[in-house]
Design a protein around this motif. Structure first.
Motif, mmCIF file in Angstrom:
data_model
loop_
_atom_site.group_PDB
_atom_site.id
_atom_site.type_symbol
_atom_site.label_atom_id
_atom_site.label_comp_id
_atom_site.label_asym_id
_atom_site.label_seq_id
_atom_site.Cartn_x
_atom_site.Cartn_y
_atom_site.Cartn_z
ATOM 1 N N PRO A 87 -15.421 0.540 0.716
ATOM 2 C CA PRO A 87 -15.929 -0.069 -0.522
ATOM 3 C C PRO A 87 -14.801 -0.491 -1.479
ATOM 4 C CG PRO A 87 -17.144 1.926 -0.005
ATOM 5 C CD PRO A 87 -15.986 1.877 0.938
ATOM 6 N N MET A 88 -13.751 0.325 -1.525
ATOM 7 C CA MET A 88 -12.605 0.023 -2.382
ATOM 8 C C MET A 88 -11.869 -1.211 -1.847
ATOM 9 S SD MET A 88 -9.999 2.930 -3.694
ATOM 10 C CE MET A 88 -9.095 3.188 -2.197
ATOM 11 N N LEU A 89 -11.739 -1.289 -0.531
ATOM 12 C CA LEU A 89 -11.016 -2.402 0.085
ATOM 13 C C LEU A 89 -11.723 -3.730 -0.139
ATOM 14 C CD1 LEU A 89 -9.865 -1.192 3.628
ATOM 15 C CD2 LEU A 89 -8.415 -1.868 1.727
ATOM 16 N N SER A 90 -13.064 -3.712 -0.054
ATOM 17 C CA SER A 90 -13.796 -4.973 -0.102
ATOM 18 C C SER A 90 -14.176 -5.391 -1.522
ATOM 19 C CB SER A 90 -15.053 -4.882 0.775
ATOM 20 O OG SER A 90 -15.861 -3.799 0.349
ATOM 21 N N ALA A 91 -13.723 -4.611 -2.535
ATOM 22 C CA ALA A 91 -13.996 -4.999 -3.925
ATOM 23 C C ALA A 91 -13.341 -6.350 -4.214
ATOM 24 C CB ALA A 91 -13.444 -3.931 -4.874
ATOM 25 N N PRO A 92 -13.999 -7.196 -5.028
ATOM 26 C CA PRO A 92 -13.443 -8.529 -5.308
ATOM 27 C C PRO A 92 -12.041 -8.446 -5.908
ATOM 28 C CG PRO A 92 -15.698 -8.333 -6.127
ATOM 29 C CD PRO A 92 -15.275 -6.961 -5.700
ATOM 30 N N SER A 93 -11.149 -9.291 -5.424
ATOM 31 C CA SER A 93 -9.786 -9.367 -5.965
ATOM 32 C C SER A 93 -9.178 -10.697 -5.534
ATOM 33 C CB SER A 93 -8.928 -8.214 -5.438
ATOM 34 O OG SER A 93 -8.599 -8.443 -4.083
ATOM 35 N N PRO A 94 -8.155 -11.185 -6.269
ATOM 36 C CA PRO A 94 -7.490 -12.440 -5.860
ATOM 37 C C PRO A 94 -6.937 -12.361 -4.436
ATOM 38 C CG PRO A 94 -6.818 -11.793 -8.069
ATOM 39 C CD PRO A 94 -7.612 -10.653 -7.518
ATOM 40 N N ALA A 95 -6.391 -11.183 -4.067
ATOM 41 C CA ALA A 95 -5.838 -11.027 -2.714
ATOM 42 C C ALA A 95 -6.935 -11.202 -1.672
ATOM 43 C CB ALA A 95 -5.181 -9.658 -2.561
#
Length: 234
Positions: free
Chosen positions: A152-160
């Motif tokens: 869940p932490m990995l797939s959180a929205p982010s520019p990367a």
């Protein structure tokens, strides 16, 4: 016996751990411990003067931890001339428990995988050889379990993640198939069987995938697969 043993650097703040690992690694004809360091600062200094192929690094150390040390080493690695020992240096982080967010942060920083400190000796020795070989699968069950835990932490929205999604979208249909199989932990021979193609063809696809995703190795590919939702926790 190989003429050039794999050069291993040990970085751990516990001398007993370093001694035990050192004896185990040096008992193998094809492996050789070339340096030991008690923290990240010492490791960065030692690796300025001594060439190594694989760094085994404790993720939790006083002073400079394994994550920051990995980041700094990756900066050097990226700036190193192609073909130099530094450009090929691989990092494996050591941790005491498998659901360790520190280990994940080190993988995201550029480590090629992580191992539990209480892993069986043959698993540790095998991991050094596998990481050194570069093209083998280095997502053992522990790495997969960690990624499932923090998905869940990995797939959180982010520019990367947006950039990675765009890169994944640029893959051809066949590359995307190979990408999904890598992300699910299959080796090149297994992918070749699955897709009814030669292993050489798979290697070519893997090379294209690594280049398009700007991924250094297969572990980075697996992380990107989680970040972009291609692989979800089992």
């Amino acid at each position: 016996m190989t003429s050039n043993p794999i050069r291993v650097a040990l970085v751990d703040d516990q001398q007993l751990v370093r001694s035990g690992l050192g004896m185990l690694i040096n008992s193998q004809a094809d492996l050789n411990v070339v340096l030991q360091a008690g923290n990240g600062i010492q490791a960065l200094s030692a690796l300025s003067a001594t060439a190594a192929d694989v760094v085994l690094m404790d993720v939790r150390m006083p002073g400079m931890d394994g994550i920051e040390t990995t980041r700094r080493l990756m900066e050097r690695i990226k700036a190193a001339p192609a073909g130099s020992w530094l450009a090929e240096l691989k990092i494996v982080v050591l941790t005491t428990f498998d659901l360790d967010e520190y280990a994940l942060a080190a993988i995201q920083a550029g480590a090629s995988g992580f191992l539990l400190k209480d892993a069986p000796p043959e698993e540790l020795l095998g991991a050094i050889r596998t990481v050194f070989a570069g093209d083998a699968v280095i997502a053992p069950s522990t790495t997969r379990r960690l990624l499932d835990h923090v998905a869940p932490m990995l797939s959180a929205p982010s520019p990367a993640n947006d950039a990675h999604s765009a890169a994944v979208a640029s893959l051809t249909g066949r590359e995307h198939e190979v990408f999904v199989l890598i992300a699910n932990g299959l080796s090149n021979p297994e992918i070749a069987i699955e897709l009814f193609v030669s292993e050489a063809t798979v290697k070519t696809h893997v090379g294209h995938i690594l280049a398009k995703l700007s991924a250094r190795d297969r572990v980075q590919v697996v992380v990107i697969a989680y970040e972009t939702g291609i692989v979800t926790p089992r």
